[in-house]
Motif scaffolding. Structure first.
Motif, PDB file in Angstrom:
ATOM      1  N   PRO A   7       0.866  -1.244   0.107  1.00 18.71           N
ATOM      2  CA  PRO A   7      -0.145  -0.018  -0.053  1.00 18.71           C
ATOM      3  C   PRO A   7       0.745   1.316  -0.054  1.00 18.71           C
ATOM      4  N   ALA A   8       0.453   2.271  -0.759  1.00 21.31           N
ATOM      5  CA  ALA A   8       1.096   3.462  -0.641  1.00 21.31           C
ATOM      6  C   ALA A   8       1.239   4.153   0.871  1.00 21.31           C
ATOM      7  N   LYS A   9       2.287   4.934   1.148  1.00 19.76           N
ATOM      8  CA  LYS A   9       2.386   5.511   2.349  1.00 19.76           C
ATOM      9  C   LYS A   9       1.798   6.749   2.616  1.00 19.76           C
ATOM     10  N   ALA A  10       1.597   6.886   3.662  1.00 21.37           N
ATOM     11  CA  ALA A  10       0.605   8.304   4.213  1.00 21.37           C
ATOM     12  C   ALA A  10       1.680   9.451   4.296  1.00 21.37           C
ATOM     13  N   ALA A  11       1.091  10.639   4.414  1.00 24.94           N
ATOM     14  CA  ALA A  11       2.048  11.942   4.469  1.00 24.94           C
ATOM     15  C   ALA A  11       1.650  12.530   5.782  1.00 24.94           C
ATOM     16  N   PRO A  12       2.359  13.365   6.470  1.00 27.51           N
ATOM     17  CA  PRO A  12       2.159  14.054   7.587  1.00 27.51           C
ATOM     18  C   PRO A  12       0.908  14.937   7.276  1.00 27.51           C
ATOM     19  N   GLY A  13       0.008  14.832   8.138  1.00 30.84           N
ATOM     20  CA  GLY A  13      -1.383  15.331   8.340  1.00 30.84           C
ATOM     21  C   GLY A  13      -2.349  14.730   7.737  1.00 30.84           C
ATOM     22  N   ASP A  14      -2.084  13.659   7.111  1.00 32.01           N
ATOM     23  CA  ASP A  14      -3.199  12.466   6.549  1.00 32.01           C
ATOM     24  C   ASP A  14      -3.983  11.943   7.980  1.00 32.01           C
ATOM     25  N   ARG A  15      -4.958  11.427   7.821  1.00 35.76           N
ATOM     26  CA  ARG A  15      -5.586  10.775   8.805  1.00 35.76           C
ATOM     27  C   ARG A  15      -5.582   9.267   8.711  1.00 35.76           C
ATOM     28  N   VAL A  16      -5.380   8.608  10.101  1.00 32.02           N
ATOM     29  CA  VAL A  16      -5.367   7.192  10.217  1.00 32.02           C
ATOM     30  C   VAL A  16      -6.208   6.689  11.024  1.00 32.02           C
ATOM     31  N   ALA A  17      -6.820   5.590  11.082  1.00 28.69           N
ATOM     32  CA  ALA A  17      -7.685   4.882  11.877  1.00 28.69           C
ATOM     33  C   ALA A  17      -7.235   4.365  12.883  1.00 28.69           C
ATOM     34  N   VAL A  18      -7.454   4.317  14.188  1.00 31.51           N
ATOM     35  CA  VAL A  18      -7.145   3.631  15.478  1.00 31.51           C
ATOM     36  C   VAL A  18      -8.171   2.884  15.737  1.00 31.51           C
ATOM     37  N   LEU A  19      -8.021   1.465  15.586  1.00 31.39           N
ATOM     38  CA  LEU A  19      -9.178   0.505  15.879  1.00 31.39           C
ATOM     39  C   LEU A  19      -8.903  -0.371  16.937  1.00 31.39           C
ATOM     40  N   SER A  20     -10.016  -1.090  17.403  1.00 34.87           N
ATOM     41  CA  SER A  20      -9.896  -2.237  18.417  1.00 34.87           C
ATOM     42  C   SER A  20     -10.724  -3.593  17.539  1.00 34.87           C
ATOM     43  N   PRO A  21      -9.975  -4.157  16.877  1.00 35.07           N
ATOM     44  CA  PRO A  21     -10.358  -5.197  15.985  1.00 35.07           C
ATOM     45  C   PRO A  21     -10.696  -6.535  17.016  1.00 35.07           C
ATOM     46  N   SER A  22      -9.897  -6.454  18.146  1.00 38.69           N
ATOM     47  CA  SER A  22      -9.966  -7.538  19.181  1.00 38.69           C
ATOM     48  C   SER A  22     -10.658  -6.947  20.447  1.00 38.69           C
ATOM     49  N   PHE A  23      -9.677  -7.057  21.650  1.00 40.88           N
ATOM     50  CA  PHE A  23     -10.115  -6.161  22.702  1.00 40.88           C
ATOM     51  C   PHE A  23      -9.942  -4.725  22.915  1.00 40.88           C
ATOM     52  N   ALA A  24     -10.966  -4.136  23.325  1.00 44.58           N
ATOM     53  CA  ALA A  24     -11.143  -2.860  23.397  1.00 44.58           C
ATOM     54  C   ALA A  24     -10.429  -2.131  24.566  1.00 44.58           C
ATOM     55  N   ALA A  25      -9.068  -2.373  24.655  1.00 43.80           N
ATOM     56  CA  ALA A  25      -8.131  -1.773  25.694  1.00 43.80           C
ATOM     57  C   ALA A  25      -8.333  -0.317  25.970  1.00 43.80           C
ATOM     58  N   PRO A  26      -8.632   0.374  24.994  1.00 48.63           N
ATOM     59  CA  PRO A  26      -9.058   2.024  25.280  1.00 48.63           C
ATOM     60  C   PRO A  26     -10.025   2.242  26.342  1.00 48.63           C
ATOM     61  N   GLY A  27     -11.059   1.309  26.131  1.00 47.51           N
ATOM     62  CA  GLY A  27     -12.027   1.442  27.311  1.00 47.51           C
ATOM     63  C   GLY A  27     -11.743   1.075  28.625  1.00 47.51           C
ATOM     64  N   VAL A  28     -10.694   0.331  28.933  1.00 49.57           N
ATOM     65  CA  VAL A  28     -10.208  -0.131  30.300  1.00 49.57           C
ATOM     66  C   VAL A  28      -9.231   0.956  30.767  1.00 49.57           C
ATOM     67  N   ALA A  29      -8.262   1.567  29.861  1.00 44.38           N
ATOM     68  CA  ALA A  29      -7.333   2.567  30.492  1.00 44.38           C
ATOM     69  C   ALA A  29      -7.215   3.578  29.412  1.00 44.38           C
ATOM     70  N   PRO A  30      -8.161   4.341  29.448  1.00 46.06           N
ATOM     71  CA  PRO A  30      -8.373   5.532  28.587  1.00 46.06           C
ATOM     72  C   PRO A  30      -7.130   6.466  28.555  1.00 46.06           C
TER      73      PRO A  30
END
Length: 348
Positions: A7-30
């Motif tokens: 896949p093509a690389k991103a460039a500074p300023g681009d948006r990237v997804a941060v997902l929890s495809p398995s365990f939603a750890a951010p819900g435990v330790a925000p």
């Protein structure tokens, strides 16, 4: 091996997804998650975007897949990062849309349970990156480890070729996320041993496949790997073990099964990660931990040599469940030089 799209690389300023495809750890330790998002932007210049299930504990497999599909479908999202692994991503995969990733391939970063997604992408002709966990490698501690930051930038932005080196220290697990010290302190780190090399003194370059060996076993059991081992011909097999601390004997049984399946015979090199040998619930003595690592090392070398004496083998590379962690290409090229005893990764 089958041709894969890088896949093509991103460039500074681009948006990237941060997902929890398995365990939603951010819900435990925000707090750890918030620091991870801030550091991701500082290290890469990319703008993290959360989705509905990123922090949602207990989200269904279908809902988590919907977030992945939405991220892969959005032309404004230029990469997808997993917050952490888990143990049920195998149930998410059936709900994914392969047409979306083929139409607009994007880098995906994850390891552990994310071996499921990496293998799924690989099967759809798209290369990814084994490693990276915002909740483990970006959020905790005083700063992002340099080897992790370098490989993160290479995977997402620069596509350069890097030598994979030994940082000289390692931890099996970090501070408890509920402890405020988790935001400023590393876990207990110890000096590392030199990598162990076996096989012929030759240099090989091949595309990678593999991942967390327990998940690889699940993938094979579910029939989500091509039936012919020849698809790995000339490749480099990546293997690492999880924080479940499976005994060396179980690692050996799974590896032996890969040999019987013909996968070890097909590849030209095998990289085995430094395994974690302790957890927050069980911390054996330093001598016991070293003995466990040595037992797994010896089994890896013995079994690969039994099925493929021409394969170059290196054990102890920091790319799995220990920290500092190198992110490595998955479906991209790695060079394993048994003569010089050096490893390079191509992040293009």
């Amino acid at each position: 091996m089958q041709p894969l799209v890088s896949p093509a690389k991103a460039a500074p300023g681009d948006r990237v997804a941060v997902l929890s495809p398995s365990f939603a750890a951010p819900g435990v330790a925000p707090e750890v998650h918030e620091q991870a998002l801030k550091r991701l932007e500082e290290v890469t210049g990319l703008v993290p975007v959360e989705y509905p299930t990123t922090r949602r504990l207990g989200a269904s497999a279908r809902d988590r897949a919907a977030d992945l599909n939405a991220a892969f479908a959005d032309p404004g999202i230029r990469a997808v990062l997993a917050t952490i692994g888990g143990e049920d991503q195998i149930t998410v995969v059936p709900h994914l849309d392969g047409e979306l990733v083929r139409a607009d391939p994007k880098p995906f970063l994850g390891y552990s349970d994310n071996t499921n997604l990496l293998n799924w992408l690989w099967g759809h002709g798209v290369a990814g990156f084994h490693g990276g966990s915002t909740q483990v490698h970006l959020g905790p501690g005083p700063a992002v480890d340099e080897v992790h930051a370098r490989s993160l930038r290479a995977a997402l932005l620069t596509g350069e070729r890097l030598e994979i080196t030994e940082p000289g220290e390692s931890e099996d697990f970090g501070r408890d996320w509920k402890d405020p010290a988790a935001l400023t302190q590393h876990g207990d780190r110890e000096p590392t041993e030199p990598w162990s090399w076996a096989g012929p003194e030759r240099s090989v370059t091949g595309r990678t496949w593999g991942g967390c060996i327990e998940v690889v076993q699940w993938i094979l059991t579910a029939g989500r790997f091509p039936s012919e081992p020849e698809v790995l011909q000339g490749g480099v097999l990546l293997l690492e073990t999880s924080e479940d601390l499976i005994p060396a004997s179980e690692f050996g049984w799974i590896l032996r099964s890969l040999g019987e399946r013909g996968l070890l015979t097909a590849v030209d090199a095998v990289l085995v990660a430094r395994p974690p040998t302790s957890s927050s619930d069980a911390r054996p003595s330093a001598g016991e931990r070293a003995a466990r690592r040595a037992e797994q090392r010896d089994l890896a070398i013995e079994l690969v040599g039994r099925y493929n004496p021409e394969a170059v083998v290196v054990v102890g590379v920091p790319f799995g469940h220990t920290r500092p962690q190198w992110i490595l290409p998955y479906g991209g090229a790695i060079t394993v030089d048994g003569a010089a005893q050096r490893v390079w990764a191509d992040y293009s």
